[in-house]
Enzyme design. Structure first.
Site, mmCIF file in Angstrom:
data_model
loop_
_atom_site.group_PDB
_atom_site.id
_atom_site.type_symbol
_atom_site.label_atom_id
_atom_site.label_comp_id
_atom_site.label_asym_id
_atom_site.label_seq_id
_atom_site.Cartn_x
_atom_site.Cartn_y
_atom_site.Cartn_z
ATOM 1 N N TYR A 1 -14.018 -1.184 9.812
ATOM 2 C CA TYR A 1 -12.636 -0.708 9.653
ATOM 3 C C TYR A 1 -11.916 -0.745 11.003
ATOM 4 C CZ TYR A 1 -8.635 2.223 8.501
ATOM 5 O OH TYR A 1 -7.348 2.694 8.324
ATOM 6 N N GLY B 1 -0.257 7.987 0.244
ATOM 7 C CA GLY B 1 -0.585 8.032 1.660
ATOM 8 C C GLY B 1 0.563 7.708 2.595
ATOM 9 N N ILE B 2 0.215 7.112 3.732
ATOM 10 C CA ILE B 2 1.190 6.826 4.783
ATOM 11 C C ILE B 2 2.218 5.805 4.307
ATOM 12 C CG2 ILE B 2 1.457 5.872 7.107
ATOM 13 C CD1 ILE B 2 -1.342 7.045 7.726
ATOM 14 N N GLY B 3 1.783 4.819 3.528
ATOM 15 C CA GLY B 3 2.713 3.825 3.017
ATOM 16 C C GLY B 3 3.792 4.442 2.146
ATOM 17 N N GLY C 1 0.820 -1.204 0.000
ATOM 18 C CA GLY C 1 0.000 0.000 0.000
ATOM 19 C C GLY C 1 0.852 1.252 0.000
#
Length: 302
Positions: free
Chosen positions: A165, A14-16, A10
């Site tokens: 989630y 984003g964060i990845g 991922g």
């Protein structure tokens, strides 16, 4: 991180992506994993250019599918003799229950089954270096109860304060704590990072109907303020990077750290041995087709 190899799922946004960027900046060879070939190649080129590290490459795979994980693991084995860091970062969020082609609830597949299966498949490479680190990224608001009779949200997907989630991110923690137990003494460590909230593409795309009912009236305000409060994704990636690279946690396993890299106690639901057993057993059953005989590790006997 010079001379080390890290795989981040991922990681095309984003964060990845920020986790991969910092690991590349520290000198690691970084393998990005994304579903879209164009985005994956573009992200790898961007990170190589920005960090000056030419050892950034991309692999395409849908890691929510068991056949996708098998192909990913095969490609990694072809390219890498060893693997020093595996960051299981991939995340999905949506307003309704969906199933993967394997018949697994999508969030359970992405957040729990994918880290379980991929870690198993890459264990030989992680062991080869003598001290591989597995970092599993939780998120949302984890730590609530684990509904053992509803792990895949067959009964409830959303509620007044409940979301699948958050539920699966808590289940991930239980699975990770158990994985740390079964690998203790092997040289491979398993820890969990909490990134805090981030203004990621996934969160930007999250519709209001994906919020728990009680939060929907304030959800528009949250979305409006998020670019101002949570735009710096490097802060959100800090805990993952720290667990992946810091000498301070060399040999540490079974730890849960917050966004400021402080060790925190596991939530009560994660400490429940019965919950860990049930989660582990379900993961073993659902991943049976992907794990070759003799390659799986087993839960410690009690």
């Amino acid at each position: 991180m010079q001379g080390k190899t890290a795989l981040v799922t991922g990681s095309t946004a984003g964060i990845g992506k920020e986790t991969a960027r910092e690991l590349a900046r520290l000198g690691a060879r970084v393998v990005l994993v994304g579903r879209d070939p164009g985005r994956a190649r573009a992200a790898a080129a961007e990170l190589a250019r920005d960090t000056g590290n030419e050892q950034v490459e991309a692999v395409t795979a849908d890691v929510t599918r068991q056949d996708g994980l098998l192909r990913l693991a095969a490609r990694v084995r072809e390219r890498c003799g060893t693997l020093d860091v595996l960051v299981n970062n991939v995340g999905v969020n949506g307003p309704r229950r969906t199933l993967t082609p394997d018949g697994v609830e999508t969030m359970f597949a992405a957040h729990v089954l994918t880290p379980f299966t991929l870690t198993h498949l890459l264990l030989p490479l992680l062991r080869e270096g003598g001290g591989g680190r597995v970092v599993n990224v939780t998120g949302g608001i984890p730590g609530g109860p684990i509904a053992l009779d509803d792990l895949q949200a067959e009964r409830r997907f959303l509620g007044w304060t409940f979301t699948q989630y958050n539920h699966t991110k808590t289940i991930l923690m239980a699975m990770s704590a158990r994985f740390a137990e079964v690998l203790r003494g092997s040289g491979v460590t398993v820890n969990v990072a909490y990134p805090g909230h981030g203004h990621t593409p996934m969160n930007r795309a999250m519709p209001i109907r994906a919020f728990p009912y009680v939060y929907r009236p304030i959800a528009p305000v949250v979305k409006l303020m998020a670019p101002l409060l949570f735009a710096d994704l490097a802060k959100s990636a800090r805990s993952s990077v720290w667990l992946a690279s810091s000498p301070e946690v060399a040999g540490v396993t079974g730890a849960y750290v917050d966004r400021r890299c402080r060790r925190r106690p596991w939530p009560a639901s994660v400490l429940d041995e019965h919950a860990r057993d049930r989660v582990w057993a379900l993961c073993e059953r659902l991943s049976a087709g992907a794990l070759p005989p003799g390659q799986s590790v087993t839960s410690p006997s009690r």
